[in-house]
Design a protein around this motif. Structure first.
Motif, PDB file in Angstrom:
ATOM      1  N   ALA A 514       0.816  -1.202   0.000  1.00  0.00           N
ATOM      2  CA  ALA A 514       0.000   0.000   0.000  1.00  0.00           C
ATOM      3  C   ALA A 514       0.853   1.256   0.000  1.00  0.00           C
ATOM      4  N   THR A 517       3.741   3.569  -4.527  1.00  0.00           N
ATOM      5  CA  THR A 517       2.993   4.436  -5.433  1.00  0.00           C
ATOM      6  C   THR A 517       3.731   4.532  -6.759  1.00  0.00           C
ATOM      7  N   LYS A 540      -6.864  -9.371  -7.044  1.00  0.00           N
ATOM      8  CA  LYS A 540      -7.240  -8.015  -6.670  1.00  0.00           C
ATOM      9  C   LYS A 540      -8.037  -7.380  -7.805  1.00  0.00           C
ATOM     10  N   ASP A 543     -10.115  -1.669  -8.893  1.00  0.00           N
ATOM     11  CA  ASP A 543     -10.167  -0.588  -7.912  1.00  0.00           C
ATOM     12  C   ASP A 543      -9.092  -0.756  -6.848  1.00  0.00           C
ATOM     13  N   GLU A 544      -8.894  -2.001  -6.409  1.00  0.00           N
ATOM     14  CA  GLU A 544      -7.868  -2.260  -5.384  1.00  0.00           C
ATOM     15  C   GLU A 544      -6.476  -1.993  -5.939  1.00  0.00           C
ATOM     16  N   GLY A 546      -5.707   0.004  -8.487  1.00  0.00           N
ATOM     17  CA  GLY A 546      -5.570   1.441  -8.700  1.00  0.00           C
ATOM     18  C   GLY A 546      -5.317   2.189  -7.402  1.00  0.00           C
ATOM     19  N   HIS A 547      -6.011   1.762  -6.313  1.00  0.00           N
ATOM     20  CA  HIS A 547      -5.827   2.420  -5.023  1.00  0.00           C
ATOM     21  C   HIS A 547      -4.404   2.212  -4.495  1.00  0.00           C
ATOM     22  N   LEU A 548      -3.884   1.014  -4.662  1.00  0.00           N
ATOM     23  CA  LEU A 548      -2.562   0.703  -4.123  1.00  0.00           C
ATOM     24  C   LEU A 548      -1.433   1.412  -4.872  1.00  0.00           C
ATOM     25  N   ASP A 550      -1.971   4.094  -6.990  1.00  0.00           N
ATOM     26  CA  ASP A 550      -2.353   5.465  -7.308  1.00  0.00           C
ATOM     27  C   ASP A 550      -2.484   5.695  -8.817  1.00  0.00           C
TER      28      ASP A 550
END
Length: 589
Positions: A514, A517, A540, A543-544, A546-548, A550
């Motif tokens: 996490a 980036t 994953k 969305d997961e 992309g979130h991890l 960025d």
């Protein structure tokens, strides 16, 4: 005088143009005085130009880069002053301005300008000789009188007979000078029979056309069309009765109460009706072309033949009532469907702002003269558009201002933008808009077509590829497997972690990953390796991922994930259903 016959403009002396580049040359005081004397001598000579619209305040000397320029501000001529023409012959020496330059007006265009300039006789008040009550569709007149009675229950006109009633509305007229009387063009347009309306003595070009295009199937031209096909009496009133319910029903009607009574109309409905009726009453029915109303999934378009009787600035400012067909305007006004105080445009703008949709936009076309009012039905910054912009440019666009985002969003929606288009969308002077556009080009977001003052801009869809960092400074790729540099504390050997178990504890890897980036500018293969490491332990979702890292999920879906799946480096959780709503991805060992 082409500027005067359109929207006005500036003429600048002391600036040269070469290959779309402007150069400040400047003028000497002697030359400036020569130009001024020559100008005033010519502009006040009726053998040169028929009217002088300028005053001393319209000539300015300004200093730019230490050099003196002479600027002439040409105002737009009023309706009663057009046409402005050279010499004493309007039919051979009248010009208009368009994007490419000046063009000579046709004799028909000049005749229509002369007709518009005559405020004593309006086109729709012309008495038609040889027409009688037999040319009126009495059913249309009856329905109109019913609507009139419902809107004005105690009005004294309700007791009048049909001819007297039409005379009050302007559908029947008596000329006190010539002693002629009869039905007017407005009376036939509003209540006439189709064959009578299209008679050569009335308006032979009359052809109201409604086109509904709500299908996404390109093979379906339109989902419905209403036009004079012989199944109904095609006059303006019947057209209004048929089309308005179709238009209004397409707008949402939220539950609203006013003094305990449900309100079925929102400001957006009022705006839509104003735009519709304006097209009917402002059309030049003597001009070539027909009235066209288009309803698409994302926009309403109202297109009518004719010119704008006020300047564009006056149009958007509102408050000025200049109507080509005042009798038609009165007929719609008396049933509550039109405005006369010049507030119609303000209601259109306010209604669309109420709905949080993009501002309506008027396009003025020449040869033939035509006005097209567009009412878009989507937000100025739709969520989907923002996702597309993130996919193209990454998270860097989050640092842009409102005006810059508006420009990019408009460009994404419409394909291209220009300075003149943006002047009606963002509250900036055109010089400031030019600077914003140039800055966006320098930053790589936009590309221009380099056409000087008529330049258009489109999105640089290869922005991320153009800005990939080939230095390798962002990610350490010295090791064949960069996972060790990204997750140094993660030991995936069998001695420390049993990956065969269904209860593998991945909290350490997730917490560590996490913190990873992906930088905005990096090699594509480095970004792919980061994704493979993120998905190493479990499936994953986009969305997961992309979130991890960025990155926008839509960008990953369109540009990165497909190639990883195709190369066998990623596997889908649902391999046989690529678009499964819960689709997820895991690295292949």
């Amino acid at each position: 005088m082409a500027f005067a016959n359109t929207n006005g403009g500036l003429v600048v002396f002391g600036v040269s143009e070469y290959k779309n580049t402007l150069k400040i040359e400047g003028l000497e005081p002697k030359k400036i005085n020569e130009y001024k004397k020559l100008f005033w001598d010519k502009i006040n000579n009726p053998d040169t130009v028929n009217i002088n619209l300028l005053s001393d305040d319209d000539l300015k000397q300004i200093t730019v880069e230490g050099k003196t320029l002479l600027v002439f501000k040409i105002p737009s001529a009023k309706r009663s002053q057009k046409p402005v023409y050279l010499t004493r012959n309007p039919f051979e020496n009248t010009y208009k301005r368009n994007h490419e330059g000046d063009y000579k007006c046709t004799k028909e265009e000049v005749r229509r300008m002369l007709a518009d300039a005559d405020n004593n006789i309006h086109p729709d008040s012309r008495i038609l000789e040889g027409f009688s009550i037999e040319d009126i569709d009495l059913n249309s007149l009856k329905k109109y009188r019913q609507l009139f009675a419902g809107a004005k229950t105690t009005h004294p006109w309700l007791t009048l007979d049909d001819i007297e009633f039409l005379e009050k509305l302007g559908g029947y007229r008596k000329d006190r000078v010539t002693k002629k009387e009869g039905f007017t063009v407005a009376g036939l347009l509003m209540f006439g029979k189709e064959n009578s309306i299209t008679d050569k003595e009335c308006v032979p070009n009359f052809f109201p056309d409604f086109r509904e295009m709500l299908s996404t199937d390109p093979s379906i031209r339109w989902t419905d069309r209403i036009y004079p096909d012989g199944t109904w009496e095609a006059n303006l009133f019947q057209f209004y009765l048929k089309i308005w319910p179709r238009l209004s029903s397409s707008l949402p009607k939220p539950f609203q109460l006013k003094e305990g009574i449900r309100q079925d109309e929102t400001p957006a409905h009022i705006a839509l009706r104003e735009a519709f009726v304006n097209a009917l009453i402002h059309a030049d029915y003597s001009a070539p072309g027909n009235l066209v109303i288009e309803h698409k999934t994302d926009v309403f378009k109202f297109s009518n033949p004719g010119t704008l009787l006020v300047s564009l600035h006056q149009y958007y400012q509102g408050g000025i009532s200049e109507c080509r067909n005042p009798s038609l305007q009165k007929m719609f006004l008396m049933i509550g469907s039109a405005e006369k105080a010049g507030s119609g445009v303000n209601k259109i703008m306010a209604g669309w702002e109420y709905a949080h949709w993009r501002s309506p936009y008027l396009q003025v076309h020449s040869q033939p003269d035509r006005l097209v009012l567009e009412l878009p039905m989507f937000s100025i910054l739709p969520e989907e558009t923002l996702e597309d912009l993130h996919s193209m440019f990454g998270v860097e666009i989050d640092t842009l201002g409102k005006d810059e985002l508006t420009i990019l969003a408009t460009c994404q929606i419409e394909g291209e933008v220009s300075n003149s288009r943006l002047q009606y969308m963002i509250e900036q002077h055109r010089a400031d808009i030019t600077k914003i556009l140039q800055d966006l080009c320098k930053q790589g977001y936009l590309l221009s077509d380099n056409k000087g003052r008529w330049t258009t801009y489109h999105l640089n869809r290869h922005y991320l590829m153009d800005n990939l960092d080939t230095s390798g400074a962002n990610v350490d790729t010295s090791s064949p497997n960069i996972a060790t540099t990204l997750t140094p504390n993660l030991d995936t050997s069998s001695s420390n972690m049993d990956t065969s178990s269904d209860n593998v504890d991945t909290s350490i890897s997730v917490d560590t990953l996490a913190q990873v980036t992906a930088k905005p500018r990096m090699k594509k293969e480095d970004l792919e390796q980061i994704i493979l490491n993120v998905c190493k332990l479990e499936h994953k979702t986009l969305d997961e991922i992309g979130h991890l890292i960025d990155k926008a999920p839509k960008y990953l879906k369109n540009n990165i994930i497909p190639s990883l799946v195709a190369s066998g480096k990623l596997e889908r959780l649902f391999p046989n259903i690529p678009n499964h709503p819960n689709q997820a991805y895991k690295s292949v060992e």
